[in-house]
Design a protein around this motif. Structure first.
Motif, short mmCIF file in Angstrom:
data_model
loop_
_atom_site.label_atom_id
_atom_site.label_comp_id
_atom_site.label_asym_id
_atom_site.label_seq_id
_atom_site.Cartn_x
_atom_site.Cartn_y
_atom_site.Cartn_z
N GLU A 226 -69.81 -84.18 58.25
CA GLU A 226 -70.70 -84.93 58.80
C GLU A 226 -71.50 -85.91 57.74
N LEU A 227 -72.02 -85.30 56.71
CA LEU A 227 -72.70 -85.76 55.73
C LEU A 227 -71.64 -86.94 55.00
N ALA A 228 -70.25 -86.63 54.87
CA ALA A 228 -69.25 -87.48 54.23
C ALA A 228 -69.17 -88.55 55.19
N MET A 229 -69.04 -88.37 56.43
CA MET A 229 -69.13 -89.47 57.35
C MET A 229 -70.21 -90.63 57.05
N MET A 230 -71.51 -89.87 57.09
CA MET A 230 -72.57 -90.70 56.76
C MET A 230 -72.25 -91.69 55.60
N LEU A 231 -71.99 -90.98 54.53
CA LEU A 231 -71.99 -91.64 53.07
C LEU A 231 -70.76 -92.65 53.18
N GLY A 234 -72.43 -95.48 55.14
CA GLY A 234 -73.57 -96.03 54.50
C GLY A 234 -73.16 -96.74 53.30
N GLY A 235 -71.98 -96.20 52.68
CA GLY A 235 -71.54 -96.78 51.32
C GLY A 235 -70.80 -97.88 51.58
N THR A 236 -70.24 -98.22 52.65
CA THR A 236 -69.34 -99.63 52.96
C THR A 236 -69.87 -100.68 53.78
N CYS A 344 -82.79 -95.94 52.49
CA CYS A 344 -81.01 -95.59 52.23
C CYS A 344 -81.11 -94.90 50.83
N LEU A 345 -80.30 -93.81 51.00
CA LEU A 345 -80.01 -92.97 50.08
C LEU A 345 -79.36 -93.69 48.90
N GLY A 346 -78.15 -94.48 49.20
CA GLY A 346 -77.40 -95.06 48.26
C GLY A 346 -77.88 -96.45 48.03
N GLN A 347 -78.99 -96.85 48.17
CA GLN A 347 -79.48 -98.28 47.80
C GLN A 347 -79.11 -98.48 46.15
N ASN A 348 -79.25 -97.73 45.33
CA ASN A 348 -79.14 -98.01 43.78
C ASN A 348 -77.67 -98.19 43.61
N LEU A 349 -76.88 -97.53 44.58
CA LEU A 349 -75.27 -97.67 44.09
C LEU A 349 -74.86 -99.16 44.88
N ALA A 350 -75.49 -99.36 45.97
CA ALA A 350 -75.25 -100.76 46.80
C ALA A 350 -75.60 -101.91 45.79
#
Length: 419
Positions: A226-231, A234-236, A344-350
């Motif tokens: 579930e967390l992987a699907m979220m990432l 969110g990561g794309t 958003c957890l991945g905002q630095n990566l985006a």
């Protein structure tokens, strides 16, 4: 939910909304900052920056969680109508959301992301190598979908040979394309198989999640998936949209492109302006948990509210000349990545993804021209505002290495938590 304004026929899934929402929100911010819609079981839309930011910080009053409805389905969550399945911790409340976020957070800090910048650069160069000799491409299919798909697969530790299929499925789901549900079922099954068989890199995030515990208990395969699907989502989705908006803007405004080529140090500022002005995330929903008033509108427990991020980011009370792209805009925090406990957890990566990729594009295909007449925007933007198609031409060039493989060979340090 009550005020003196009648409900309006606002459907944020409709083509009319996708075409006219900026004008609708501009009028609302000036005269009636909370809109009320009778669609999808009734909900409100909050349009002003201050109200959005305050509510997104108040996770006790405005719940992101899912709950059982009388018909046995799950309600609540971050979408209106609710998503068919829960999407990880972004659809959970405290304390569980915070416990899971604490496991993931170290992977997405600024130091961790910047330490992996050379690896992101390798992905960028390989991707441009695959098409530089052609002199033409589709921004969405050939640039925007592959870049974040490859990156998040690498972060998770999944094999990069899946990037085409994963990228296609995720983009079709976000764009609400016909048949996207079947694609999502395939992706979820493939992910479950990978987790069950240990088919992932032991240095990647999936392995870390499989080893993680909360209060002495392992997360378990179901939660890891579930967390992987979220990432994956969110990561794309936001980065795909942002790449398209950026290349379209620089085609429409060659003076901004010329300045970025002359002053590459301003690329970071350009990235922030794209995320603010063309916010990929159009809004997030919450469920009211306690009586509260917003801008003269009263809300009761159970009411559903959409916080219009892309309206807040064009609020003239906060951003001077808000509907203009400005490379010299004074720094003010925009809400493109949300705010508060569920930012958003991945905002630095985006941000790094778009900055590094745009740098490579401007160096190697600086004369690119998007075919504006043939570019196609999403016709439905309930969660993400982007493009379905965007033809582009440029002067052909030479690959940086030969031969160009079917996926990148990455040798630079991968994204990992910084001790």
């Amino acid at each position: 939910m009550s005020d003196d304004r009648d409900e309006r026929a606002i459907d944020h899934h409709g083509a009319d909304f996708a075409r006219d929402h900026h004008a609708l929100y501009r009028e609302a911010r000036g005269s009636c900052p909370v809109l009320h819609s009778g669609a999808h079981g009734r909900f409100a839309i909050v349009t002003r920056y201050a109200d959005n930011r305050a509510a997104l910080r108040d996770s006790a009053t405005f719940s992101s969680g899912r709950f059982a409805l009388d018909n046995g389905r799950l309600g609540g969550g971050v979408a209106i109508p609710p998503n068919g399945m829960r999407i990880g911790m972004i659809e959970m409340d405290a304390p569980r959301a915070g416990e899971l976020r604490a496991i993931l957070q170290p992977w997405f800090t600024i130091p961790a992301v910047e330490a992996a910048s050379a690896r992101i650069g390798q992905i960028s160069r390989w991707l441009i190598d695959t098409l530089i000799e052609r002199g033409a491409c589709d921004v969405v299919d050939d640039l925007a979908k592959p870049m974040p798909s490859l990156l998040i697969l690498d972060v998770l530790g999944l094999s990069l040979d899946r990037w085409r299929d994963y990228g296609r499925v995720l983009h079709e789901a976000v764009a609400k394309s016909s048949g996207s549900i079947e694609g999502l079922r395939w992706l979820a099954a493939d992910l479950r198989r990978s987790v069950a068989e240990g088919d992932y890199d032991q240095d990647g995030l999936l392995a870390a999640l499989m080893a993680a515990e909360v209060q002495g208990e392992p997360l378990g395969a179901a939660m890891v998936c579930e967390l992987a699907m979220m990432l994956l989502f969110g990561g794309t989705d936001t980065t795909i949209a942002a790449i398209g908006h950026m290349l379209r803007h620089l085609t429409e405004h060659p003076e901004d492109r010329a300045r970025l080529i002359a002053e590459p140090a301003r690329i970071g500022a350009a990235v922030e302006e794209i995320f603010r002005l063309h916010s990929p995330s159009t809004g997030v929903a919450r469920t009211v948990m306690a009586p509260i008033e917003i801008a003269g509108s009263s809300f009761a427990p159970g009411d559903r509210v959409m916080f219009a991020i892309n309206s807040a980011n064009r609020d003239e009370a906060v951003f001077v000349d808000a509907e203009r792209f400005n490379l010299d805009r004074p720094k003010r925090p925009h809400l493109a990545f949300g705010w508060g406990a569920h930012a958003c957890l991945g905002q630095n990566l985006a941000r790094a993804d778009l900055r590094i990729f745009l740098t490579e594009i401007l160096e190697r295909m600086p004369d690119f021209q998007v075919d504006l007449d043939r570019a196609e925007r999403y016709t439905s933007i309930p969660l993400v505002n982007g493009h379905a198609r965007m033809p582009m031409r440029f002067t052909p060039g030479t690959p940086s290495q030969s031969p160009v493989g079917t996926w990148p060979v990455l040798t630079m340090p991968r994204l990992r938590p910084i001790a």
